[in-house]
Design a protein around this motif. Structure first.
Motif, short mmCIF file in Angstrom:
data_model
loop_
_atom_site.label_atom_id
_atom_site.label_comp_id
_atom_site.label_asym_id
_atom_site.label_seq_id
_atom_site.Cartn_x
_atom_site.Cartn_y
_atom_site.Cartn_z
N ILE A 1 73.75 11.48 80.87
CA ILE A 1 72.37 11.71 80.43
C ILE A 1 72.21 11.33 78.96
O ILE A 1 71.23 10.68 78.57
N LEU A 2 73.19 11.71 78.12
CA LEU A 2 73.14 11.35 76.70
C LEU A 2 73.19 9.84 76.53
O LEU A 2 72.49 9.26 75.68
N TYR A 3 73.99 9.16 77.33
CA TYR A 3 74.09 7.70 77.31
C TYR A 3 72.72 7.07 77.59
O TYR A 3 72.28 6.16 76.87
N LEU A 4 72.01 7.56 78.61
CA LEU A 4 70.69 7.02 78.94
C LEU A 4 69.67 7.32 77.84
O LEU A 4 68.86 6.46 77.47
N LEU A 5 69.72 8.54 77.30
CA LEU A 5 68.77 8.92 76.25
C LEU A 5 68.99 8.09 74.98
O LEU A 5 68.02 7.65 74.34
N LEU A 6 70.25 7.87 74.62
CA LEU A 6 70.54 7.08 73.42
C LEU A 6 70.12 5.63 73.61
O LEU A 6 69.68 4.98 72.64
N GLN A 7 70.25 5.11 74.83
CA GLN A 7 69.73 3.76 75.10
C GLN A 7 68.24 3.69 74.78
O GLN A 7 67.78 2.77 74.11
N ASP A 8 67.49 4.67 75.30
CA ASP A 8 66.05 4.70 75.04
C ASP A 8 65.77 4.87 73.55
O ASP A 8 64.87 4.21 72.99
N TYR A 9 66.51 5.75 72.89
CA TYR A 9 66.26 6.07 71.48
C TYR A 9 66.53 4.86 70.58
O TYR A 9 65.74 4.55 69.68
N ILE A 10 67.64 4.18 70.81
CA ILE A 10 67.99 3.04 69.98
C ILE A 10 67.04 1.86 70.23
O ILE A 10 66.64 1.15 69.31
N GLN A 11 66.64 1.69 71.50
CA GLN A 11 65.75 0.57 71.85
C GLN A 11 64.27 0.93 71.71
O GLN A 11 63.41 0.08 71.89
N LYS A 12 63.98 2.21 71.40
CA LYS A 12 62.59 2.71 71.30
C LYS A 12 61.83 2.42 72.60
O LYS A 12 60.66 2.02 72.61
N ASP A 13 62.50 2.66 73.72
CA ASP A 13 61.94 2.38 75.04
C ASP A 13 61.52 3.71 75.67
O ASP A 13 62.29 4.33 76.40
N TYR A 14 60.29 4.14 75.35
CA TYR A 14 59.86 5.49 75.71
C TYR A 14 58.80 5.53 76.81
O TYR A 14 58.31 6.61 77.14
N PHE A 15 58.39 4.39 77.31
CA PHE A 15 57.27 4.38 78.25
C PHE A 15 57.67 3.66 79.54
O PHE A 15 58.50 2.76 79.54
N THR A 16 57.03 4.08 80.61
CA THR A 16 57.25 3.42 81.89
C THR A 16 55.90 3.21 82.54
O THR A 16 54.87 3.70 82.04
N LYS A 17 55.87 2.48 83.64
CA LYS A 17 54.60 2.19 84.30
C LYS A 17 54.04 3.44 84.96
O LYS A 17 54.39 3.75 86.11
N GLY A 18 53.25 4.21 84.22
CA GLY A 18 52.65 5.42 84.79
C GLY A 18 53.64 6.56 84.83
O GLY A 18 54.74 6.42 85.34
N GLU A 19 53.26 7.69 84.27
CA GLU A 19 54.13 8.86 84.33
C GLU A 19 54.05 9.45 85.73
O GLU A 19 53.00 9.48 86.35
N ASN A 20 55.17 9.95 86.22
CA ASN A 20 55.18 10.52 87.56
C ASN A 20 56.14 11.69 87.58
O ASN A 20 57.35 11.52 87.47
N ASP A 21 55.61 12.89 87.72
CA ASP A 21 56.42 14.10 87.58
C ASP A 21 57.13 14.49 88.87
O ASP A 21 57.86 15.47 88.88
N LYS A 22 56.90 13.79 89.95
CA LYS A 22 57.49 14.26 91.20
C LYS A 22 58.99 13.96 91.27
O LYS A 22 59.68 14.50 92.11
N TYR A 23 59.49 13.12 90.38
CA TYR A 23 60.92 12.84 90.37
C TYR A 23 61.62 14.00 89.66
O TYR A 23 61.60 14.12 88.46
N ASN A 24 62.24 14.86 90.45
CA ASN A 24 62.66 16.14 89.90
C ASN A 24 64.14 16.25 89.63
O ASN A 24 64.59 17.25 89.10
N THR A 25 64.95 15.28 90.02
CA THR A 25 66.35 15.35 89.63
C THR A 25 66.45 14.90 88.18
O THR A 25 65.66 14.09 87.70
N LEU A 26 67.44 15.41 87.49
CA LEU A 26 67.54 15.23 86.04
C LEU A 26 67.60 13.76 85.65
O LEU A 26 66.89 13.30 84.74
N VAL A 27 68.44 13.00 86.32
CA VAL A 27 68.61 11.60 85.95
C VAL A 27 67.32 10.82 86.19
O VAL A 27 66.96 9.92 85.43
N GLU A 28 66.56 11.19 87.24
CA GLU A 28 65.30 10.49 87.50
C GLU A 28 64.25 10.87 86.47
O GLU A 28 63.42 10.03 86.08
#
Length: 418
Positions: A163-190
Motif C-alpha cells: 500500500i505504501l508503494y502504491l501511495l508513494l507512486q501517486d505522491y511522487i508522480q502527483k497522480d491523484y485523480f482517476t476517471k470519476g470517483e467511485n466509492d463502491k470499491y471497498n477493499t483497501l488496495v482498490e
C-alpha cells in the motif's frame, strides 16, 4: 520430511547461510504431503533474503491456503492467526503463537527450523524499519520509494509495504485523480487504485491506534495526509475518455468469434477489452449465435466480456475431474492441474479462487502471459461480485500482477538488447 537433511538445513540457518540451507529444501520435502510445510519454509526464507528467480517466482504465488502451521492439535483459529501474521510479516506475533504449540511440532528439527526462520525474519524486519525510519526523519520520500520498490520486486510483499508503494507512486508522480470517483470499491488496495484516499486514511488511522511504534503505518499516514492536502489545491486535468465505439459490426464480431473458437477450446476463455454497457451486451448476445460459445461479464468500474464454451453439465458437475484437479493441486503438479482446471473452467463462470489457482499454476511453470490472463479473470470476477466483504486475496492478486508484469517487461527489455 527427511530429518537428516533438515538437521543440515538448520545448521546452515544458525550460521545465517540461507543459500546453503536452500540447497537442501528440495531434499527435505520429497513427500508431497508436506508441500504446505515446504511452502512455509520457502516463504520465510524469501522474507529473509533475495531468493534465486526460480524460488522467488514461486513465493510470489503463495496464498494462505498453500501454507500450514506445522504442529499437531492446534485450533483452526490459532493456525489461521499464525499464518495471517506470517503473511503480514508480523513475525513477532507469529513467533508468540508458535511458542504456545511448538512442543507438538511435527519433529524436533522442524520446530528448530521454524524458530530459526522466524528469528531471522524478525531481524530483517527490524533492519528494514530502521532504514525506513531514518529516511522518514529526513522526509526523503524518493529514497523511501526506491527502498520499498526493492522490497516489492525482490521479496514476498505484504499489505502495508505494498500500500505504501502504491501511495508513494501517486505522491511522487502527483497522480491523484482517476476517471470519476467511485466509492463502491471497498477493499483497501482498490481504494488506493481508485484514489479514494480519505477512506484509506480512515482505515489506517484506526490501525494506528492498535499498532504503536510501527513506522510503516506512520509513513503511510504521513504520505496520505500530504496527498490529501495537495489534492485539495489541485484541479483534475481533463482526462481523455477513450472514444468507445457506439456501434458493433455484428458480422465482423461473429467472424472474430469463429476465428478464436479453437483458442477458447484450448485455453479456456478469451477476455475482451472494456466497452460501453450497450456494446458489452451485444457481444454477450452474439456469442450465443455460435453453438459452441457462451459469454459472461466481469470487472468493476470498467466491465469486460469473457467468451468461453457453452455450458456443459456433464463437465460442470464431473466429480472425477474435481477430484483429479484437487489431487494435482495438493501434489503441486502444476501442468496436470492446468489441464484439468481448463477442462472445468471453460464451461462455467468460475469462482475467483478457481481462476487464481489457474494463474498460480501458470506462473509456477513459467507461463507468465497465460498466468496474467488468468489473474485478470480472477480480479475481474472479484470486482464484479464485489460483495462488500474485505478480502486479502484481492491484495495478493494485485501484488502478484505487478510482480509478473514487471518481470515480463524486464525479460522483454533484455531480449531486445541481444
Amino acid at each position: 520430511m527427511l530429518e537428516e537433511y533438515l538437521k543440515i538445513f538448520n545448521d546452515y540457518l544458525e550460521v545465517q547461510d540461507i543459500n546453503g540451507a536452500l540447497n537442501y529444501i528440495d531434499k527435505i520435502f520429497i513427500d508431497p504431503k508436506y508441500l504446505r510445510v515446504k511452502n512455509l519454509f520457502l516463504y520465510l526464507m524469501g522474507c529473509i533474503t533475495k531468493l534465486p528467480d526460480k524460488y522467488l517466482d514461486y513465493t510470489r504465488t503463495i496464498f494462505n491456503y498453500d501454507l500450514i502451521m506445522p504442529v499437531r492439535n492446534v485450533s483452526i483459529t490459532e493456525a489461521k492467526n499464525f499464518l495471517k501474521n506470517v503473511l503480514y510479516h508480523n513475525f513477532l506475533k507469529a513467533t508468540n503463537i508458535y511458542y504456545e504449540y511448538m512442543e507438538t511440532s511435527y519433529s524436533p528439527e522442524c520446530k528448530r527450523a521454524i524458530l530459526n526462520l522466524l528469528h531471522l525474519a524478525v531481524g530483517v524486519k527490524k533492519n528494514n524499519n530502521i532504514i525506513m525510519s531514518n529516511l522518514f526523519k529526513e522526509k526523503d520520500y524518493t529514497n523511501i520509494y526506491v527502498y520499498i520498490s526493492n522490497l516489492v520486486n525482490n521479496y514476498p510483499t505484504y499489505n502495508n509495504i505494498y500500500i505504501l508503494y502504491l501511495l508513494l507512486q501517486d505522491y511522487i508522480q502527483k497522480d491523484y485523480f482517476t476517471k470519476g470517483e467511485n466509492d463502491k470499491y471497498n477493499t483497501l488496495v482498490e481504494q488506493v487504485k481508485h484514489k479514494n484516499y480519505d477512506q484509506v486514511l480512515a482505515y489506517y488511522q484506526g490501525v494506528s491506534y492498535r499498532e504503536e511504534d510501527n513506522y510503516e503505518i506512520t509513513i503511510i499516514l504521513d504520505v496520505l495526509k500530504n496527498i490529501i492536502k495537495e489534492k485539495q489545491t489541485m484541479s483534475p486535468s481533463k482526462i481523455n475518455e477513450d472514444n468507445k465505439t457506439t456501434n458493433l459490426d455484428k458480422d465482423m464480431f461473429l467472424d472474430f468469434l469463429i476465428s478464436v473458437e479453437d483458442v477458447i477450446e484450448k485455453e479456456g476463455f478469451v477476455i475482451l477489452n472494456p466497452e460501453s454497457k450497450e456494446i458489452n451486451k451485444e457481444m454477450r448476445d452474439l456469442a450465443f449465435y455460435l453453438p459452441n460459445l457462451a459469454a459472461y461479464e466481469i470487472g468493476g468500474k470498467e466491465k469486460r466480456v469473457v467468451i468461453n464454451m457453452r455450458r456443459n453439465p456433464l463437465m460442470e458437475f464431473n466429480e472425477s475431474i474435481f477430484e483429479l484437479k484437487r489431487e494435482s493441486y495438493i501434489k503441486g503438479d502444476n501442468f496436470t492441474y492446468i489441464e484439468y482446471a481448463l477442462e472445468h473452467l471453460k464451461y462455467i463462470i468460475p469462482s475467483e479462487i478457481d481462476a487464481a489457482k489457474l494463474a498460480q499454476s501458470y506462473f509456477r511453470v513459467g507461463l507468465i502471459d497465460e498466468g496474467l490472463r488468468a489473474l485478470n479473470l480472477a480480479i475481474g470476477i472479484k470486482e464484479y461480485d464485489n460483495n462488500t466483504i474485505y478480502s486479502s486475496y484481492i491484495l495478493n492478486y494485485y501484488m502478484m500482477q505487478d510482480y509478473f508484469i514487471n518481470k515480463n517487461a524486464k525479460m522483454l527489455a533484455k531480449s531486445r538488447q541481444k
